[in-house]
Scaffold this motif. Structure first.
Motif, PDB file in Angstrom:
ATOM      1  N   ASN A  46       0.842  -1.191   0.000  1.00 20.46           N
ATOM      2  CA  ASN A  46       0.000   0.000   0.000  1.00 20.46           C
ATOM      3  C   ASN A  46       0.881   1.246   0.000  1.00 20.46           C
ATOM      4  O   ASN A  46       1.678   1.440   0.910  1.00 20.46           O
ATOM      5  CB  ASN A  46      -0.902   0.000   1.240  1.00 20.46           C
ATOM      6  N   TYR A 134      -2.967  10.209 -10.612  1.00 23.14           N
ATOM      7  CA  TYR A 134      -2.788   9.048 -11.492  1.00 23.14           C
ATOM      8  C   TYR A 134      -1.312   8.650 -11.580  1.00 23.14           C
ATOM      9  O   TYR A 134      -0.974   7.470 -11.558  1.00 23.14           O
ATOM     10  CB  TYR A 134      -3.304   9.367 -12.897  1.00 23.14           C
ATOM     11  N   GLY A 160     -13.193   2.971 -13.987  1.00 25.08           N
ATOM     12  CA  GLY A 160     -12.883   1.894 -13.057  1.00 25.08           C
ATOM     13  C   GLY A 160     -11.501   1.316 -13.336  1.00 25.08           C
ATOM     14  O   GLY A 160     -10.749   1.817 -14.164  1.00 25.08           O
ATOM     15  N   GLY A 161     -11.140   0.275 -12.617  1.00 19.51           N
ATOM     16  CA  GLY A 161      -9.832  -0.355 -12.795  1.00 19.51           C
ATOM     17  C   GLY A 161      -8.977  -0.222 -11.552  1.00 19.51           C
ATOM     18  O   GLY A 161      -9.246   0.599 -10.675  1.00 19.51           O
ATOM     19  N   GLU A 162      -7.930  -1.019 -11.482  1.00 19.54           N
ATOM     20  CA  GLU A 162      -7.108  -1.113 -10.280  1.00 19.54           C
ATOM     21  C   GLU A 162      -6.343   0.181  -9.989  1.00 19.54           C
ATOM     22  O   GLU A 162      -6.136   0.543  -8.844  1.00 19.54           O
ATOM     23  CB  GLU A 162      -6.129  -2.282 -10.402  1.00 19.54           C
ATOM     24  N   ASN A 163      -5.881   0.877 -11.017  1.00 21.01           N
ATOM     25  CA  ASN A 163      -5.029   2.046 -10.810  1.00 21.01           C
ATOM     26  C   ASN A 163      -5.788   3.371 -10.857  1.00 21.01           C
ATOM     27  O   ASN A 163      -5.169   4.426 -10.784  1.00 21.01           O
ATOM     28  CB  ASN A 163      -3.901   2.063 -11.849  1.00 21.01           C
ATOM     29  N   ARG A 166      -9.626   6.506  -6.168  1.00 18.33           N
ATOM     30  CA  ARG A 166     -10.930   6.366  -5.524  1.00 18.33           C
ATOM     31  C   ARG A 166     -11.198   7.578  -4.637  1.00 18.33           C
ATOM     32  O   ARG A 166     -10.277   8.228  -4.140  1.00 18.33           O
ATOM     33  CB  ARG A 166     -10.979   5.106  -4.645  1.00 18.33           C
ATOM     34  N   ARG A 191      -4.945   6.718  -4.598  1.00 18.17           N
ATOM     35  CA  ARG A 191      -4.768   5.370  -5.124  1.00 18.17           C
ATOM     36  C   ARG A 191      -4.852   4.363  -3.976  1.00 18.17           C
ATOM     37  O   ARG A 191      -3.864   3.727  -3.598  1.00 18.17           O
ATOM     38  CB  ARG A 191      -3.420   5.279  -5.831  1.00 18.17           C
ATOM     39  N   GLU A 193      -8.032   1.892  -1.535  1.00 20.49           N
ATOM     40  CA  GLU A 193      -9.412   1.441  -1.449  1.00 20.49           C
ATOM     41  C   GLU A 193     -10.108   2.147  -0.290  1.00 20.49           C
ATOM     42  O   GLU A 193      -9.532   2.274   0.796  1.00 20.49           O
ATOM     43  CB  GLU A 193      -9.479  -0.072  -1.237  1.00 20.49           C
ATOM     44  N   LYS A 255     -17.330  -2.723  -3.722  1.00 20.06           N
ATOM     45  CA  LYS A 255     -17.455  -3.033  -5.149  1.00 20.06           C
ATOM     46  C   LYS A 255     -17.888  -4.476  -5.383  1.00 20.06           C
ATOM     47  O   LYS A 255     -18.325  -4.829  -6.483  1.00 20.06           O
ATOM     48  CB  LYS A 255     -16.140  -2.745  -5.867  1.00 20.06           C
ATOM     49  N   THR A 256     -17.777  -5.325  -4.350  1.00 19.69           N
ATOM     50  CA  THR A 256     -18.193  -6.727  -4.468  1.00 19.69           C
ATOM     51  C   THR A 256     -19.603  -6.961  -3.929  1.00 19.69           C
ATOM     52  O   THR A 256     -20.039  -8.114  -3.836  1.00 19.69           O
ATOM     53  CB  THR A 256     -17.209  -7.623  -3.691  1.00 19.69           C
TER      54      THR A 256
END
Length: 285
Positions: A46, A134, A160-163, A166, A191, A193, A255-256
């Motif tokens: 992290n 970014y 969306g996407g990992e990078n 948020r 960057r 969660e 998100k899940t």
């Protein structure tokens, strides 16, 4: 000349000196523990030690427990300074701030939250702040909010996407009775969660192939078991492409969350995807 001493005053001052030494000792012990935590988290991948959900929980607990005559803003400022400093000690980070107008106010708003030692930069355009976040995972961005006609920066997070950054926090977290930060509400992106604090708002984007009324979107949310409403709907720049609908939900939604799958089924063929932009702890009033 005879010097008359006030033994009671001297005793009180001596007690203050003793308490100052005790406070310093406790502070040093707290900082030492943070150092141990930083060592334990060294390889967790992290890039940020910024934990807005936990920070909000700590501040709510502190402000609920304190009973002195100090104003809440003063108590919050003390803990914000401490939290920010030890977080920066774990993993250094910087803050990029968007200030389209009232530049000093936006700067003060961020400085109050992130403390006096955190490196900060000021930019006029949100696109510059977005680019810095970014490109550098150790950068947090502060962007204006609740000025709907200008709040288009959220559409850049809708892919969306990992990078993709948020939304992690809302500023100010504590209302200032002096009105110093009036109408300067902002959101913090990074960057990382988002994490729940126990009282949160989640922001989500629904992408659809065609325009959908807000009433229909709100109805679909209810059918899927989700609280919330459509706060804004926009076409991408240029007027071509999919519709993007900004949804605000007064709860923490991961998100899940299986309700997002249900929402897609309920929305029909025009539905493309649901993207969680992030969440923030509800500010203290």
């Amino acid at each position: 000349m005879v010097t008359i001493t006030n033994s009671k005053l001297d005793a009180l001052r001596a007690e203050i000196d003793r308490l100052d030494a005790e406070l310093l000792s406790v502070l040093e012990k707290r900082v030492a523990i943070v150092g141990d935590i930083a060592a334990a988290k060294k390889d967790d991948g992290n890039p940020l030690a910024f934990r807005p959900g936990r920070e909000a929980t700590i501040l709510r607990k502190i402000l609920s427990a304190h009973s002195s005559k100090l104003p809440d803003t003063v108590v919050a400022a003390i803990w914000r300074e401490l939290i920010s400093a030890v977080g920066w000690m774990q993993r250094p980070y910087s803050v990029s701030i968007t200030a389209p107008d009232k530049s000093v106010g936006y700067w003060d708003l961020a400085r109050f939250h992130f403390g006096s030692a955190t490196p900060m930069k000021l930019h006029q355009l949100p696109t510059v702040v977005l680019r810095e976040v970014y490109e550098n995972p150790a950068t947090l961005g502060v962007l204006p909010w609740l000025t709907r006609e200008r709040d288009t920066w959220w559409t850049h997070l809708a892919q969306g996407g990992e990078n993709v950054p948020r939304i992690l926090a809302a500023l100010p977290f504590l209302d200032n009775p002096s009105g110093e930060f009036e109408d300067l509400n902002s959101l913090v992106i990074g960057r990382a969660e988002p994490e729940p604090s126990g009282d949160d708002v989640t922001l989500m984007v629904l992408a659809t192939r065609e325009e959908v009324s807000r009433a229909r979107l709100n109805e679909n949310l209810i059918k899927a078991g989700l609280k919330g409403y459509c706060a804004d709907s926009r076409l991408p720049d240029g007027g071509e492409g999919d519709w993007l609908h900004l949804i605000e939900m007064p709860e923490f939604v991961a998100k899940t969350d299986p309700r997002l799958v249900d929402l897609g089924k309920i929305s029909g063929d025009g539905f493309i995807k649901a993207v969680i932009l992030g969440a923030y702890a509800v500010p203290i009033k």
